[in-house]
Design an enzyme around this catalytic site. Structure first.
Site, PDB file in Angstrom:
ATOM      1  CG  ASP A 255      -9.190 -10.092   2.687  1.00  0.00           C
ATOM      2  OD1 ASP A 255      -8.239  -9.477   3.381  1.00  0.00           O
ATOM      3  OD2 ASP A 255     -10.114  -9.396   1.876  1.00  0.00           O
TER       4      ASP A 255
ATOM      5  CD  GLU B 287     -11.667  -3.257   2.456  1.00  0.00           C
ATOM      6  OE1 GLU B 287     -11.393  -2.776   1.386  1.00  0.00           O
ATOM      7  OE2 GLU B 287     -10.991  -3.751   3.352  1.00  0.00           O
TER       8      GLU B 287
HETATM    9  C1  FRU Z   1      -9.834  -6.522   2.323  1.00  0.00           C
HETATM   10  C2  FRU Z   1      -9.566  -6.199   0.605  1.00  0.00           C
HETATM   11  C3  FRU Z   1     -11.188  -6.678   0.196  1.00  0.00           C
HETATM   12  C4  FRU Z   1     -10.483  -6.925  -1.393  1.00  0.00           C
HETATM   13  C5  FRU Z   1      -9.299  -7.479  -0.837  1.00  0.00           C
HETATM   14  C6  FRU Z   1      -8.334  -7.424  -1.944  1.00  0.00           C
HETATM   15  O1  FRU Z   1      -8.721  -6.708   3.049  1.00  0.00           O
HETATM   16  O2  FRU Z   1      -9.397  -4.786   0.371  1.00  0.00           O
HETATM   17  O3  FRU Z   1     -12.014  -5.569   0.071  1.00  0.00           O
HETATM   18  O4  FRU Z   1     -11.565  -8.071  -1.831  1.00  0.00           O
HETATM   19  O5  FRU Z   1      -8.826  -7.177   0.189  1.00  0.00           O
HETATM   20  O6  FRU Z   1      -7.180  -8.342  -2.027  1.00  0.00           O
END
Ligand code: FRU
Length: 505
Positions: free
Chosen positions: A22, A222
């Protein structure tokens, strides 16, 4: 910089090496765009989550920066990972982190604790707990100090959701001017809920409201964020909530997707418009657009998103080396009334370079080879409904067409589509090959599509950008040819503007 490996994107951001997911903490500050991102400093699969960092003067050219927040205890004894979050400029120094007249930047992120421990703040956490923490920067975002005296600032979800302690993450923080408060939207991932908190100082947070579950709930929620946008460029403001969904993405895709809601926000509660709840609003209809986040620090009329151009279903096994994952092209967002409904419209941010324009009164049924070779292309194609049932463009094809990525329009269903079933290497995951479609009504029979093709992706924008389809592809080096195709008859009135996009590295 040598960015010439097979599949290496030429104008999309990739880290030089290792795993990325992300985008985090996107902020425009003192004339510089900062891109932070989920990063594993130790390898090409997910792990040791840290915040990688890159900066850009123009959203096109990026300079790699040192890791901003490195997993605590990396590499051998990791006690805290830095999961996703956002960053703001605390210009009035509400947090008190400022020094002299230097205002701090503050990042809010999820602390993921792989093991139970008592923290320097005296707070205790369980194994696998997710809590919200902050860090600040006094050098305009280049180096960061975690707030160890107080972290985490949000230890656990509210008591009624106490059992969600491992599913509480990804704070999207912003300043809400009319209530003079910080607002953070945080996801209760398994419950498909967003919790909205407010704060005066970024340290003490109070629960204000919640939103969801609504619309697409086929996977966890998320990376939520909430931001205002003017409608049709005039004074009336709407609020957009954007939420990652994994799995359960757009129809026909194998995993992650991003949905949005349009509504109002009064400083406490987000209320989605009834029209926004009639059906799921996909920000992108392809398989590779996740965890979209916009920049803070730009005027409300200049909202720019970047997403992770990958998918949790197969993200860890895509055939790239020594890096894994790219970011989408930055996309300017706006709200436009189209067919009496407010739509979120996306326009890629890409410096114009000279190209050529071609016109055909009519292209016959079958395949027409184009005088357009290369993999990194920016193509705009306009055409009008005629006798054909499908029309479109094939990019990154081999001369025998055994490899091809087909981007087109189905006049019967009025849908834009991307077909990557023959796009090259796909055997790393059985769900990778596929055809992805988005609804796109023609305008008096005329259709416009824009295609951004890079060494391992295509991003396709339909109409004014009211739909997009983003898909990774892994074609061979020989796949550089382009063709038009017209099925079941000729297609008329074709305009093709095309240019090669040069490497930004
Ligand atoms: C989304 C996620 C988030 C988390 C991150 C961990 O892609 O699962 O929810 O903060 O990636 O790398």
């Amino acid at each position: 910089q040598d960015y010439n490996e097979q599949y290496r994107p030429q104008y999309h951001y990739t880290p030089a090496k290792n795993w990325m997911n992300d985008p985090n903490g996107l902020i425009f500050h003192e004339g510089i765009y900062h891109l932070f991102y989920q990063y594993n400093p130790g390898g090409t699969t997910w792990g040791a989550m840290s915040w990688g960092h890159a900066t850009s003067p123009d959203l096109a050219h990026w300079d790699h920066q040192p890791v901003a927040l490195q997993a605590r205890g990396f590499p051998d004894n990791i006690t805290e990972m830095f999961f996703s979050g956002t960053a703001v400029a605390d210009i009035s120094n509400t947090s008190g982190f400022g020094a002299g007249d230097k205002a701090p930047l503050v990042a809010m992120y999820t602390s993921y604790y792989p093991q139970a421990q008592t923290l320097p703040s005296g707070k205790s956490v369980e194994a696998n707990q997710q809590s919200q923490s902050i860090a600040y920067s006094l050098d305009d975002g280049f180096t960061w100090t975690t707030y160890d005296e107080g972290n985490p600032v949000l230890l656990s979800p509210p008591p009624q959701y106490a059992d969600q302690i491992r599913e509480f993450r990804d704070p999207g923080v912003f300043w809400h001017a009319s209530s003079s408060k910080w607002v953070a939207v945080i996801s209760l991932a398994q419950l498909r809920k967003l919790l909205i908190y407010t704060s005066g100082d970024l340290k003490e947070w109070e629960l204000a409201s919640e939103f969801g579950p609504e619309n697409a709930v086929g996977g966890v929620w998320e990376c939520p964020s909430l931001f205002p946008l003017p409608v049709d460029g005039n004074g009336s403001m709407k609020w957009v909530a954007q939420v990652g969904l994994n799995p359960g993405g757009p129809p026909g895709t194998p995993g992650s997707g991003t949905q949005y809601f349009v509504g109002d926000f009064d400083g406490t509660t987000f209320t989605a418009d009834p029209e926004s709840l009639k059906q799921t609003n996909w920000l992108d209809w392809g398989p590779d657009f996740y965890a979209a986040l916009s920049f803070s620090g730009l005027p409300d009329t200049e909202r720019v998103d970047i997403a992770w151009m990958n998918n949790w279903k197969y993200g860890g096994v895509i055939p790239t080396d020594p890096w894994r994952s790219a970011m989408s092209i930055p996309r300017k967002l706006s709200l436009k009334t189209i067919d009496n409904a407010v739509a979120l419209v996306q326009s890629p941010v890409l410096n114009p370079e000279p190209g050529s324009t071609q016109h055909w009164d009519s292209v016959p049924a079958g395949i027409t080879k184009l005088d357009l070779a290369g993999k990194a292309l920016d193509i705009t194609l306009t055409f009008t409904k005629s006798e054909s049932s499908y029309f479109g463009i094939i990019v990154q094809a081999t001369a025998d067409l055994s490899e091809q990525t087909c981007i087109g329009y189905d006049f019967t269903t009025e849908q834009l589509f991307v077909n990557r079933t023959l796009s090259g290497v796909a055997d790393f995951d059985e769900s990778f090959p596929g055809v992805y479609s988005a609804p796109l009504p023609s305008r008096n029979g005329t259709v416009t599509i824009r295609v951004l093709s890079d060494w391992s992706s295509v991003e396709v924008f339909g109409g004014q950008g009211e739909v997009s389809i983003t898909a990774q592809i892994f074609p061979s080096d020989a796949a550089i040819e382009s063709y038009l195709f017209s099925i079941d008859g000729p297609t008329r009135n074709i305009e093709l503007a095309a240019r090669e996009v040069h490497s930004v590295w």
